[in-house]
Motif scaffolding. Structure first.
Motif, short mmCIF file in Angstrom:
data_model
loop_
_atom_site.label_atom_id
_atom_site.label_comp_id
_atom_site.label_asym_id
_atom_site.label_seq_id
_atom_site.Cartn_x
_atom_site.Cartn_y
_atom_site.Cartn_z
N SER A 228 45.17 27.06 4.28
CA SER A 228 45.52 25.65 4.34
C SER A 228 47.03 25.47 4.46
O SER A 228 47.80 26.12 3.75
N THR A 229 47.46 24.58 5.36
CA THR A 229 48.88 24.26 5.48
C THR A 229 49.16 22.85 4.97
O THR A 229 50.29 22.51 4.65
N CYS A 230 48.11 22.02 4.91
CA CYS A 230 48.23 20.67 4.37
C CYS A 230 46.91 20.31 3.72
O CYS A 230 45.84 20.60 4.27
N CYS A 231 46.97 19.73 2.53
CA CYS A 231 45.73 19.34 1.84
C CYS A 231 45.96 18.03 1.11
O CYS A 231 47.08 17.56 0.97
N GLU A 232 44.86 17.44 0.66
CA GLU A 232 44.91 16.13 0.00
C GLU A 232 44.03 16.13 -1.24
O GLU A 232 42.90 16.62 -1.22
N SER A 233 44.54 15.59 -2.33
CA SER A 233 43.78 15.56 -3.57
C SER A 233 42.74 14.44 -3.55
O SER A 233 42.95 13.38 -2.97
#
Length: 368
Positions: A228-233
């Motif tokens: 993953s290079t970008c993730c969201e909670s």
């Protein structure tokens, strides 16, 4: 003042752990083996790092455990936070000796081995009635499929090399030949579509749930399937329940991240994971709770004790990912990635601690 020792400062995840422990009131000492890096890691210049210590040699050395034990003797029963998998397994293999000198939440070596074995996790999930991808013996009946060794980390494979996707029989035969160099009987599973997500958990000494955090993948690199290079909670009670039910059945203790794709559990990372900086970005108390519980303090699980809707990105990796989406003709995803430069939190950034990001960029751009 309470002391916490953080190992393997070379990993990006160590930065989040150091900042969280410092904020929780600990004097934080970071350690790093000299032979495993070219220069001091970025975390060493953090305002949250009270002391930085070199360890001669490498983590893989036969006397690494003795060197760790020697350092621990210099402190009064500190909290030990292991970031790297080699260090974690080293301590797990000699838990009693380390427990006499430090406080930590680490499962026995056999438990870590079982959770690192993807087939072991797959079978336990089936027994518990938790959805998992279909597995194939021999040549698959349909495609695409995912081929992976039982434990890619055991063979020293990078995250992006721990599995491969075959879209037809010809690709399957090539991939199998490659994977069998590491594992004579690789796992072959149905490729699940849907959003990738992770449930990060903290379990106490009796495998009681002490903390949980959900994140979904926004982008990855390579874009065909990679870290993953970008993730969201976000928050999902059902996913947390299933993830906890699974790793509790192994009598696990410590930190772990359970990977989901669609409704299925894919695997478990029984250690500090790549997207661990999300614990800081989303203001989760999971690191502080680790230290408190490790020292015998009372910690009560509170659902959704972190910020949801927080996007976090690794600047260099995510920029490459966004450009790759554009190159592949996936324009909306690529532009969204470039747009997140202005809205997503930088995984290694923190107000008043800018030296860390500058040091990381310098090392990444000029040492590789």
């Amino acid at each position: 003042m309470k002391t916490a020792l953080v190992t393997d400062g070379k990993y990006r995840s160590s930065i989040a752990a150091v900042r969280a422990l410092h904020r929780a009131g600990y004097r934080v000492v970071v350690m790093q083996t000299r032979a495993d890096v070219k220069s001091a890691p970025a975390v060493s210049v953090s305002k949250s790092c009270d002391d930085f210590r070199w360890i001669d040699g490498a983590c893989a050395d036969a006397d690494y455990a003795e060197k760790l034990l020697s350092i621990l003797k210099e402190y009064e029963h500190p909290v030990l936070f292991c970031v790297g998998a080699v260090t974690l397994n080293t301590v797990a293999a000699r838990r009693e000796e380390f427990a006499a000198l430090a406080n930590f939440l680490i499962a026995p070596k056999e438990t870590l081995d079982a959770l690192n074995d993807k087939e072991s996790v797959h079978q336990r999930a089936l027994e518990l009635g938790i959805p998992v991808p279909r597995e194939y013996d021999g040549t698959p009946e349909s495609y695409p499929v995912v081929v992976k060794p039982h434990c890619g980390e055991k063979f020293g494979l990078k995250a992006a090399d721990r599995y491969a996707v075959a879209n037809n029989e010809a690709e399957f035969n090539v991939i199998m030949e490659k994977m069998q160099r590491y594992d004579p009987s690789p796992i072959v599973q149905q490729k699940i579509t849907g959003a990738g997500a992770g449930v990060s958990l903290l379990l106490g000494r009796e495998s009681e749930l002490l903390g949980a955090l959900c994140h979904r993948r926004v982008r990855e690199y390579p874009i065909t399937g990679g870290p993953s290079t970008c993730c969201e909670s976000f928050y999902d009670e059902k996913m947390i329940d299933e993830a906890y039910k699974l790793i509790k059945s192994f009598h696990f203790t410590g930190l772990a991240m359970v990977e989901f794709k669609g409704d299925c559990i894919l695997e478990v990372n029984p250690r500090v994971w790549g997207s661990f900086p999300m614990t800081e970005a989303a203001q989760s108390p999971i690191v502080a709770h680790y230290a408190q519980a490790a020292q015998g303090g009372q910690v009560t699980y509170t659902a959704k004790d972190y910020r949801t809707g927080v996007k976090m990105r690794f600047f260099l990796n995510d920029t490459v990912a966004a450009l790759s989406y554009l190159k592949a003709g996936r324009v909306k995803e690529g532009l969204r990635g470039l747009g997140d430069f202005f809205t997503a939190k930088e995984a290694l950034g923190a107000k008043g601690d800018g030296k860390v990001m500058r040091a990381y960029l310098k090392k990444s751009l000029f040492e590789r």
